[in-house]
Design a protein around this motif. Structure first.
Motif, short mmCIF file in Angstrom:
data_model
loop_
_atom_site.label_atom_id
_atom_site.label_comp_id
_atom_site.label_asym_id
_atom_site.label_seq_id
_atom_site.Cartn_x
_atom_site.Cartn_y
_atom_site.Cartn_z
N GLY A 73 0.81 -1.21 0.00
CA GLY A 73 0.00 0.00 0.00
C GLY A 73 0.84 1.26 0.00
N LEU A 74 1.67 1.41 1.01
CA LEU A 74 2.50 2.61 1.11
C LEU A 74 3.58 2.65 0.04
CD1 LEU A 74 3.43 5.19 2.48
CD2 LEU A 74 4.68 3.79 4.15
N VAL A 75 4.28 1.54 -0.15
CA VAL A 75 5.39 1.54 -1.10
C VAL A 75 4.95 1.86 -2.54
CG1 VAL A 75 7.29 0.22 -2.09
CG2 VAL A 75 6.74 -0.03 0.33
N PRO A 76 3.89 1.23 -3.07
CA PRO A 76 3.47 1.61 -4.43
C PRO A 76 3.10 3.08 -4.56
CG PRO A 76 2.43 -0.44 -3.78
CD PRO A 76 3.10 0.11 -2.55
N LYS A 109 12.11 20.31 -3.28
CA LYS A 109 10.90 21.03 -3.61
C LYS A 109 10.08 20.16 -4.55
CE LYS A 109 12.74 23.51 -7.63
NZ LYS A 109 12.89 24.83 -8.28
N VAL A 110 8.80 20.25 -4.44
CA VAL A 110 7.95 19.38 -5.23
C VAL A 110 6.61 20.06 -5.43
CG1 VAL A 110 7.10 18.14 -3.20
CG2 VAL A 110 7.02 17.03 -5.44
N GLY A 111 6.04 19.88 -6.61
CA GLY A 111 4.72 20.44 -6.86
C GLY A 111 3.63 19.55 -6.28
N LEU A 112 2.41 19.89 -6.60
CA LEU A 112 1.29 19.13 -6.06
C LEU A 112 1.05 17.83 -6.82
CD1 LEU A 112 -1.30 21.99 -5.40
CD2 LEU A 112 0.14 20.81 -3.73
N LEU A 113 1.41 17.80 -8.10
CA LEU A 113 1.10 16.64 -8.94
C LEU A 113 1.60 15.32 -8.39
CD1 LEU A 113 -0.06 15.48 -11.58
CD2 LEU A 113 2.17 15.95 -12.64
N PRO A 114 2.87 15.20 -7.93
CA PRO A 114 3.35 13.89 -7.47
C PRO A 114 2.53 13.30 -6.33
CG PRO A 114 5.19 15.35 -7.88
CD PRO A 114 3.96 16.19 -7.97
N PHE A 115 1.90 14.15 -5.53
CA PHE A 115 1.15 13.63 -4.39
C PHE A 115 -0.09 12.85 -4.82
CE2 PHE A 115 3.67 16.98 -2.45
CZ PHE A 115 4.12 16.34 -1.30
N ILE A 116 -0.47 12.98 -6.09
CA ILE A 116 -1.57 12.18 -6.62
C ILE A 116 -1.24 10.70 -6.49
CG2 ILE A 116 -2.80 11.56 -8.75
CD1 ILE A 116 -2.62 14.45 -9.61
N GLY A 117 0.05 10.38 -6.55
CA GLY A 117 0.46 8.97 -6.44
C GLY A 117 0.00 8.31 -5.16
N PHE A 118 -0.18 9.09 -4.10
CA PHE A 118 -0.59 8.51 -2.83
C PHE A 118 -2.07 8.14 -2.80
CE2 PHE A 118 3.32 10.68 -1.35
CZ PHE A 118 3.96 9.56 -0.85
N LEU A 119 -2.80 8.44 -3.88
CA LEU A 119 -4.15 7.89 -3.99
C LEU A 119 -4.12 6.37 -3.96
CD1 LEU A 119 -5.78 10.16 -6.75
CD2 LEU A 119 -6.31 10.14 -4.30
N ILE A 120 -3.04 5.79 -4.47
CA ILE A 120 -2.88 4.34 -4.43
C ILE A 120 -2.81 3.85 -2.99
CG2 ILE A 120 -1.32 2.44 -5.01
CD1 ILE A 120 -0.49 4.07 -7.48
N THR A 121 -2.10 4.59 -2.15
CA THR A 121 -2.00 4.22 -0.73
C THR A 121 -3.35 4.34 -0.04
OG1 THR A 121 0.31 4.96 -0.68
CG2 THR A 121 -0.84 4.75 1.43
N LEU A 183 -5.08 6.37 -11.16
CA LEU A 183 -6.54 6.32 -11.04
C LEU A 183 -7.07 4.92 -11.33
CD1 LEU A 183 -7.49 9.70 -12.77
CD2 LEU A 183 -7.33 9.22 -10.32
N LEU A 184 -6.48 4.25 -12.32
CA LEU A 184 -6.93 2.90 -12.67
C LEU A 184 -6.67 1.92 -11.54
CD1 LEU A 184 -8.02 0.84 -14.71
CD2 LEU A 184 -5.67 0.58 -15.57
N SER A 185 -5.47 1.96 -10.98
CA SER A 185 -5.15 1.03 -9.90
C SER A 185 -6.00 1.31 -8.66
CB SER A 185 -3.66 1.09 -9.55
OG SER A 185 -3.33 2.31 -8.93
N SER A 186 -6.25 2.58 -8.38
CA SER A 186 -7.10 2.93 -7.23
C SER A 186 -8.52 2.42 -7.44
CB SER A 186 -7.11 4.45 -7.03
OG SER A 186 -5.81 4.94 -6.75
N PHE A 187 -9.00 2.50 -8.69
CA PHE A 187 -10.33 1.99 -9.01
C PHE A 187 -10.39 0.47 -8.89
CE2 PHE A 187 -12.89 -0.01 -12.36
CZ PHE A 187 -14.17 0.32 -11.91
N LEU A 188 -9.40 -0.22 -9.47
CA LEU A 188 -9.41 -1.67 -9.47
C LEU A 188 -9.34 -2.25 -8.05
CD1 LEU A 188 -7.09 -2.52 -12.51
CD2 LEU A 188 -9.58 -2.77 -12.36
N LEU A 189 -8.64 -1.56 -7.17
CA LEU A 189 -8.53 -2.04 -5.79
C LEU A 189 -9.89 -2.16 -5.12
CD1 LEU A 189 -5.40 -0.05 -4.61
CD2 LEU A 189 -5.60 -2.54 -4.61
#
Length: 258
Positions: A73-76, A109-121, A183-189
């Protein structure tokens, strides 16, 4: 004493997940992937050990989900964060060289976009919590299991590292592809999709035909395509489940630790 063996194996899964988090945070995604794969290996055998030793317990079920939350969960989510960070051209999480006996964190420094990845978590957490209380989970899973989803996400840096070409790099290192994959992986889960479980209650071919066919297909695909085969295997898993008439048979699924 034997009642602790399955839980010890589960803790090895969690330990591998913790190591994977450290390497993923250091942007060492290949090493992180190795420890995730090792953790998933332990995740498969803890439930098998519990059933063989007949020491199933509620504690084992809860511990399994907590371990999966880290490893699968966290690692992906963190890996997707790093991939999106690289696409954005900003510095994500990383560790610089050790100074003396101390390891220093480099500013980033980081923008907001990369944090979308944590939707998987987040989706993984919801899926695991729901799995523990969902009485519909029978011989099939409802939604993509977190280890399978972790394999899907971790295949991306492995493809880039070991099978990179212009086509694969253009596809994977495209922010819209990565957002779509998130988004696809979050949906499939959490999708209401019955998927057969790779849990063998017996070894007979007739009652496990779809499992044997799937495993043979996995071996062939991996031999031919290596890491590129992993997304195709997940797709095959979903498609075969959709055509499997036994996926909704109402028999208790042997949850890990139960």
């Amino acid at each position: 004493m034997k009642k602790h063996i399955p839980n010890l194996i589960t803790l090895l899964n969690l330990f591998c997940g913790c190591i994977a988090v450290v390497f993923a945070a250091s942007d060492e995604l290949i090493i992180a992937a190795f420890f995730v794969f090792l953790g998933i290996f332990f995740d498969f055998f803890d439930g098998l050990a519990a059933r063989k030793l007949k020491v199933q317990s509620e504690l084992g079920l809860q511990l399994d989900s907590l371990a999966d939350m880290v490893t699968s969960g966290l690692v992906p989510g963190l890996v997707m964060f790093q991939l999106l960070s690289s696409v954005e051209g900003v510095v994500g999480l990383s560790i610089v060289n050790s100074v003396g006996e101390f390891t220093q964190w480099r500013g980033f420094k980081v923008g907001l976009l990369p944090f979308i990845g944590f939707l998987i978590t987040l989706a993984s957490a919801y899926r695991l919590a729901n799995f523990n209380i969902d009485e519909r989970q029978t011989t099939s899973f409802i939604g993509l299991p977190t280890p399978a989803n972790a394999l899907l996400v971790l295949s991306l840096p492995l493809i880039l590292e070991f099978q990179s070409n212009d086509l694969f790099r253009d596809i994977i290192l495209n922010k819209w592809f990565l957002i779509g994959m998130t988004l696809l992986s979050s949906f499939l889960l959490n999708a209401n999709l019955p998927l057969f479980a790779l849990k063998f209650k017996t070894w007979g071919f007739k009652e496990n035909a779809i499992r044997y066919i799937f495993l043979i297909a996995c071996v062939l695909l991996l031999a031919l395509l290596q890491f590129v085969a992993i997304p195709l295997i997940i797709l095959l898993y979903v498609l075969m489940s959709l055509f499997d008439k036994t996926s909704n048979t109402q028999h208790p699924i042997p949850k890990n630790g139960l």
